[in-house]
Write a protein that holds these residues in place. Structure first.
Motif, mmCIF file in Angstrom:
data_model
loop_
_atom_site.group_PDB
_atom_site.id
_atom_site.type_symbol
_atom_site.label_atom_id
_atom_site.label_comp_id
_atom_site.label_asym_id
_atom_site.label_seq_id
_atom_site.Cartn_x
_atom_site.Cartn_y
_atom_site.Cartn_z
ATOM 1 N N LEU A 106 0.832 -1.202 0.000
ATOM 2 C CA LEU A 106 0.000 0.000 0.000
ATOM 3 C C LEU A 106 0.869 1.257 0.000
ATOM 4 N N PRO A 107 0.399 2.318 -0.625
ATOM 5 C CA PRO A 107 1.229 3.532 -0.747
ATOM 6 C C PRO A 107 1.497 4.228 0.585
ATOM 7 N N ARG A 108 0.622 4.015 1.582
ATOM 8 C CA ARG A 108 0.824 4.658 2.884
ATOM 9 C C ARG A 108 1.025 3.603 3.957
ATOM 10 N N PRO A 109 1.736 3.908 5.033
ATOM 11 C CA PRO A 109 1.950 2.927 6.114
ATOM 12 C C PRO A 109 0.655 2.499 6.788
ATOM 13 N N GLU A 110 -0.340 3.405 6.805
ATOM 14 C CA GLU A 110 -1.607 3.061 7.460
ATOM 15 C C GLU A 110 -2.774 3.587 6.654
ATOM 16 N N HIS A 111 -3.783 2.753 6.483
ATOM 17 C CA HIS A 111 -5.009 3.139 5.789
ATOM 18 C C HIS A 111 -6.192 2.993 6.739
ATOM 19 N N ARG A 112 -7.113 3.937 6.681
ATOM 20 C CA ARG A 112 -8.334 3.895 7.479
ATOM 21 C C ARG A 112 -9.518 3.814 6.533
ATOM 22 N N ILE A 113 -10.379 2.836 6.795
ATOM 23 C CA ILE A 113 -11.510 2.595 5.893
ATOM 24 C C ILE A 113 -12.805 2.608 6.699
ATOM 25 N N GLN A 114 -13.763 3.409 6.262
ATOM 26 C CA GLN A 114 -15.085 3.438 6.880
ATOM 27 C C GLN A 114 -15.969 2.391 6.214
ATOM 28 N N VAL A 115 -16.597 1.535 7.046
ATOM 29 C CA VAL A 115 -17.465 0.480 6.520
ATOM 30 C C VAL A 115 -18.854 0.650 7.120
ATOM 31 N N ASP A 116 -19.840 0.841 6.264
ATOM 32 C CA ASP A 116 -21.236 0.968 6.711
ATOM 33 C C ASP A 116 -22.004 -0.241 6.181
ATOM 34 N N LEU A 117 -22.140 -1.255 7.010
ATOM 35 C CA LEU A 117 -22.810 -2.487 6.581
ATOM 36 C C LEU A 117 -24.305 -2.277 6.397
ATOM 37 N N ASP A 118 -24.888 -1.309 7.133
ATOM 38 C CA ASP A 118 -26.318 -1.014 6.921
ATOM 39 C C ASP A 118 -26.557 -0.575 5.483
ATOM 40 N N GLN A 119 -25.707 0.308 5.007
ATOM 41 C CA GLN A 119 -25.849 0.823 3.645
ATOM 42 C C GLN A 119 -25.585 -0.278 2.624
ATOM 43 N N GLU A 120 -24.521 -1.084 2.857
ATOM 44 C CA GLU A 120 -24.167 -2.129 1.882
ATOM 45 C C GLU A 120 -25.223 -3.224 1.815
ATOM 46 N N GLU A 121 -25.909 -3.459 2.943
ATOM 47 C CA GLU A 121 -26.905 -4.542 2.982
ATOM 48 C C GLU A 121 -28.325 -4.014 2.782
ATOM 49 N N GLY A 122 -28.430 -2.713 2.455
ATOM 50 C CA GLY A 122 -29.730 -2.154 2.073
ATOM 51 C C GLY A 122 -30.668 -1.860 3.218
ATOM 52 N N ARG A 123 -30.133 -1.621 4.427
ATOM 53 C CA ARG A 123 -30.996 -1.292 5.565
ATOM 54 C C ARG A 123 -31.096 0.234 5.698
ATOM 55 N N ALA A 124 -32.303 0.724 5.725
ATOM 56 C CA ALA A 124 -32.519 2.171 5.838
ATOM 57 C C ALA A 124 -33.208 2.499 7.159
ATOM 58 N N ASN A 125 -33.104 3.759 7.569
ATOM 59 C CA ASN A 125 -33.761 4.257 8.786
ATOM 60 C C ASN A 125 -33.426 3.415 10.018
ATOM 61 N N VAL A 126 -32.147 3.091 10.165
ATOM 62 C CA VAL A 126 -31.717 2.314 11.333
ATOM 63 C C VAL A 126 -31.775 3.194 12.568
ATOM 64 N N LYS A 127 -32.338 2.645 13.667
ATOM 65 C CA LYS A 127 -32.485 3.407 14.904
ATOM 66 C C LYS A 127 -31.119 3.853 15.422
ATOM 67 N N LYS A 128 -31.078 5.088 15.920
ATOM 68 C CA LYS A 128 -29.834 5.655 16.433
ATOM 69 C C LYS A 128 -29.305 4.780 17.566
ATOM 70 N N GLY A 129 -28.011 4.505 17.514
ATOM 71 C CA GLY A 129 -27.391 3.636 18.517
ATOM 72 C C GLY A 129 -27.363 2.180 18.100
ATOM 73 N N LYS A 130 -28.026 1.867 16.964
ATOM 74 C CA LYS A 130 -28.062 0.480 16.475
ATOM 75 C C LYS A 130 -27.333 0.339 15.144
ATOM 76 N N GLU A 131 -26.656 1.395 14.703
ATOM 77 C CA GLU A 131 -26.001 1.364 13.402
ATOM 78 C C GLU A 131 -24.881 0.326 13.370
ATOM 79 N N ASN A 132 -24.738 -0.280 12.190
ATOM 80 C CA ASN A 132 -23.708 -1.303 11.995
ATOM 81 C C ASN A 132 -22.557 -0.685 11.196
ATOM 82 N N ARG A 133 -21.846 0.237 11.840
ATOM 83 C CA ARG A 133 -20.756 0.948 11.188
ATOM 84 C C ARG A 133 -19.444 0.681 11.899
ATOM 85 N N HIS A 134 -18.363 0.617 11.111
ATOM 86 C CA HIS A 134 -17.060 0.243 11.665
ATOM 87 C C HIS A 134 -15.958 1.001 10.942
ATOM 88 N N LYS A 135 -14.846 1.134 11.629
ATOM 89 C CA LYS A 135 -13.656 1.714 11.017
ATOM 90 C C LYS A 135 -12.557 0.652 11.083
#
Length: 910
Positions: A106-135
């Protein structure tokens, strides 16, 4: 001892090197191994990365930086966001946890990637505090240096952490492609759709393939990497409705029977939480299920079953605005909402997702290909053995099928990194060691008459040494029951036993040929044993020497109750027999029983007499030696193992032929692998004193051969620095000025190496290797002294050789000397007319450790840590506190043997 480096173990020395000359004893034979060699090293550079995942909403009981569960990690790693950032075409490898590899830097020593599984799996209007998001953080750590491993193989560099990194890379390069195609369980892969075999109670088994890479000494003397491929037998939950699985698990043919069990559990003295019913339900915990009552199928993980059914458990309804409404039972809710009538009177299921999520079993179905982790019961174990046991021809066909399944030639990851594996198996020139004669009093059974084939008869032969005291005071208790032995049959069997034992040289005193014979009632508990003891003693006006119990069936609890009373309360040796065997009046069975009885009364069965040892070491017979065996047994995972004790057993030879052994056992902490200083100081010391007094005539042995039951490579140094150090201290104490030379050998059974002899060199009946088949290359360590020995003739299935690794050789054993001695000792197992697979000292330690479970002191311990986490998942600790050798978690010692009758000096455990 290279793997120890990866575990952070500091090594002060290495294992003894392989002898310069391979064995020339016996004759050369051709053997195929289930190993496959790698061609050279990859030419493409690989880069290693550290993977850290931070969750926006971590699971309950964890922090954001705690690694998510493996299923979620896999989803995150395979997400579109990660593939887009890292490049889907760079053939990334991932270990499913913290490490990844790529041929692309990789061109940089460290890469940070935002992953939103709710968006990728087609889930909308997820209740706050229940989001399936990761870094996800991808950080470069090092190049994989293939040259370091090559230098090690060429003898130009030591084993190092770089070698470990390289092996780790190869291991995951081999696993990556199969892990996408098959169900993976560690190093095993199971093909979906494979033919199933029902084990009973909702559990099934099917076959897969095991593969593992290892450094090896090739058959041509070259050193490199080889892949061990074998059959894997997996146990899985049957994919079916959860309700049907519950019926199967509890042996119920109707729902009413399950409802009755649930009602009894709630009404019992201990309540539902303390019931056996709830304990048995625990095996369903962590099981993944899907719901069937909605159009959009939901996936769930079972937490536990609760003490309420669908008509008892209520929850409060809420509207779209979050306002609380009426309370409703789960029964009424499913009837009203889904028109489903839930089954009353069976427990509800609490799920891991959400704080208060409960579902009825009616709408749940077990997902396919889920491993069953709990211990199999006797019926399931019997069925598993029938399924798993295959003869060499069938096993080899399964190995070849496994190689096709792995499909190395078409593996895109192996091709990308230029990893090439020879599709043809390794063939080695093995040795068939010379078989000894089996000597008894008045004659020998020549090797060609049976021992060389792995089985012989002792009809009309007398034991090597008979019982030390004539048998006079003894009794036979016939336990009552539906299959109890009739009185006349009991008398006939007693007469057969007496006649057989006399024929083998057994000695009887005055009146000894007329034992006390009477009934026994299990309902009396320990008083039944007391009654038998008193009746026998009164008949002969002497302390009983032997008590025989004839039981109705095989029941481990009954067996252990009898043994605990006899061993610990009365100090008398005992023999437990089954009525179904006794009623047959079979002379061979009686002869087998007499071998056990003779050993328990101080005698020995036979000894191996060969000429090879005298040739390779003329001083062998005149150099005094003590053989020591040790085993630490742990409770089975999932059987309350966090609270159950481990057991340490130490055995010591007590004659010049190594035919008689003593054994002492005790608890050894909880999942503590190393034998504690206290156990060695007490139990090894007692037996060493006995050896010096009797066998050594007041002198200590010049050599001590210590054969330890299999421990992992990372624990070899602990065996030397703790167990052997403690044993040396004991010998200095009991024999000041002594300088006993220790040779320490690890005997391992948990491996996947198998021998497939060429036609004409194996057992014609089974196709297995013949007793004495020795392999020193093709699957052994590149430099250290280890070997594989098949000492027995397998009656069923494919023989498993024992892997012997020498980790200390102060006793200056030669290669041929040690191998031949271990082989010949296999013919001296006291209760068998076959050679055994494992060095007898260790085999006896296994028996003693298993028997010691009958001596448990169940009085609660008031101090010590509770709920040792390592015990829950079956892992073991290496040692206790750093200086004292005490177990890290306190457990009660065993109830001691009653030694007033000298039981400790005979083979009470046999």
């Amino acid at each position: 001892m290279g793997w120890a480096v990866a575990r952070g173990v500091e090594l002060q020395s290495t294992c003894p090197p392989r002898p310069k000359k391979a064995s020339t004893l016996g004759r050369e034979i051709a053997v195929t191994l289930n190993t496959y060699n790698l061609f050279g090293m990859p030419t493409k550079t690989a880069y290693q990365y550290d993977i850290t995942i931070v969750s926006q909403n971590p699971a309950k009981g964890t922090t954001a930086t705690d690694p998510p569960k493996r299923g979620l990690v896999k989803k995150i790693w395979e997400s579109k966001a990660v593939k887009q950032e890292l490049g889907d075409g760079h053939m990334w490898l991932h270990d499913g946890n913290k490490l990844a590899w790529s041929s692309f830097k990789l061109p940089r020593p460290e890469h940070r990637i935002q992953v939103d599984l709710d968006q990728e799996e087609g889930r909308a209007n997820v209740k706050k505090g229940k989001e399936n998001r990761h870094k996800i953080f991808v950080r470069f750590t090092k190049d994989v240096d293939f040259s370091g491993l090559q230098a090690f193989f060429e003898g130009q560099a030591p084993w190092s952490e770089a070698c470990i990194d390289t092996i780790n890379f190869f291991d995951h390069a081999m696993r990556e492609n199969p892990s996408h195609r098959y169900t993976q369980i560690k190093k095993n892969f199971f093909q979906r759709g494979e033919k199933r075999f029902a084990l009973g109670k909702g559990i099934e088994a099917f076959k897969g393939v095991f593969s593992s890479i290892r450094p090896s000494l090739f058959a041509n003397g070259v050193r490199g990497l080889s892949v061990n491929v074998d059959v894997a037998n997996g146990t899985f939950w049957i994919a079916q409705d959860l309700g049907k699985a519950l019926l199967d698990a509890f042996g119920c043919s109707q729902v009413a029977q399950l409802q009755q069990k649930f009602a009894q559990a709630k009404a019992g003295k201990e309540g539902f939480d303390g019931s056996l019913f709830r304990r048995d339900l625990k095996r369903f915990s962590k099981l993944h299920v899907v719901d069937t009552h909605r159009s959009e199928v939901g996936q769930w993980c079972i937490d536990k079953f609760i003490a309420q059914d669908c008509t008892e458990k209520k929850f409060q309804l809420g509207d779209k605005n979050g306002e609380k409404g009426e309370w409703i039972t789960i029964f009424d809710y499913f009837k009203k909402t889904y028109n489903i009538t839930c089954t009353r009177g069976i427990p509800l299921v609490k799920m891991t997702k959400g704080k208060e999520t409960y579902l009825p079993v009616d709408v749940l179905r077990i997902e396919a290909n889920q491993r069953y982790n709990s211990k199999l019961d006797e019926g399931q174990t019997s069925n598993m053995i029938k399924f798993a046991v295959t003869y060499p021809k069938e096993r080899w066909a399964a190995v070849e099928a496994g190689v096709k399944l792995l499909d190395w030639q078409n593996d895109p990851y192996l091709a990308h990194y230029n990893v090439k594996i020879n599709p043809h198996p390794v063939e080695v020139k093995a040795r068939l060691l010379p078989c000894p004669d089996v000597t008894m009093t008045g004659g020998s059974i020549k090797a060609g008459a049976g021992p060389a084939k792995g089985r012989w008869r002792i009809d009309k032969m007398k034991f090597l040494t008979p019982n030390t005291q004539p048998l006079r005071s003894w009794g036979i208790c016939v336990i009552g029951g539906p299959r109890s032995l009739p009185p006349d049959a009991a008398k006939k069997f007693a007469q057969l036993l007496i006649t057989t034992y006399k024929g083998h040289g057994g000695k009887f005193g005055q009146g000894g040929e007329d034992p006390w014979i009477g009934p026994g009632n299990l309902a009396q508990g320990g008083e039944m044993i007391n009654s038998v003891w008193q009746a026998t003693g009164n008949k002969f006006t002497a302390r009983p020497q032997l008590l025989v119990f004839i039981v109705n069936d095989k029941n481990i609890d009954v067996y252990r109750r009898i043994k605990k009373s006899c061993d610990c309360r009365f100090g008398v040796v005992s023999q437990v027999l089954q009525s179904a065997q006794c009623v047959k009046l079979d002379s061979q069975y009686a002869s087998n029983v007499c071998m056990k009885i003779n050993a328990k009364l101080g005698g020995s069965t036979s000894r191996a007499t060969g000429t090879a040892l005298a040739r390779v070491n003329p001083k062998f017979a005149t150099t005094s030696m003590m053989c020591v065996g040790a085993d630490v047994s742990h409770p089975a995972p999932g059987s309350g193992s966090s609270e159950a004790a481990s057991f340490a057993a130490i055995t010591v030879s007590q004659d010049s032929h190594f035919a008689r052994y003593t054994a002492e056992c005790n608890t050894n902490g909880r999942r503590l692998e190393m034998i504690t200083t206290q156990n060695i100081d007490t139990h090894f010391k007692n037996q060493a004193k006995t050896w010096i007094m009797n066998c050594g005539k007041g002198n200590p042995p010049k050599r001590i051969l210590y054969v330890r039951d299999g421990v992992s490579e990372g624990q070899y140094q602990y065996v030397l620095e703790q167990e052997v150090k403690d044993m040396k201290a004991v010998m200095k104490e009991v024999a000041p000025g002594s300088d006993c030379k220790f040779t320490v050998v690890i005997a391992g059974k948990r491996h996947h190496i198998r021998f497939f002899p060429k036609a004409g060199t194996g057992d014609q009946r089974t196709g297995n290797a013949m007793p004495g088949t020795l392999v020193e290359n093709g699957c052994t360590h590149p430099f250290e002294w280890d070997f594989y020995l098949c000492a027995h003739a397998a009656i069923k299935g494919t023989a498993r050789p024992i892997h012997y690794q020498v980790i200390l050789n102060e006793g200056d054993f030669g290669g041929e000397e040690l191998q031949q001695f271990i082989f010949e000792q296999s013919f001296q197992y006291a209760r068998s007319t076959t050679p055994v697979s494992l060095f007898p000292a260790v085999y006896y330690a296994h028996l003693a450790a298993d028997r010691a479970r009958a001596h448990e002191n169940t009085t609660p311990v008031s101090s010590g840590k509770k709920g040792d986490k390592k015990g829950e998942d079956g892992k073991t600790e290496t040692s206790g506190s750093s200086n004292t050798g005490k177990p890290s978690t306190e457990v009660n010692p065993l109830v001691p043997l009653n030694i007033s009758g000298g039981i400790q000096n005979v083979m009470w455990f046999i």
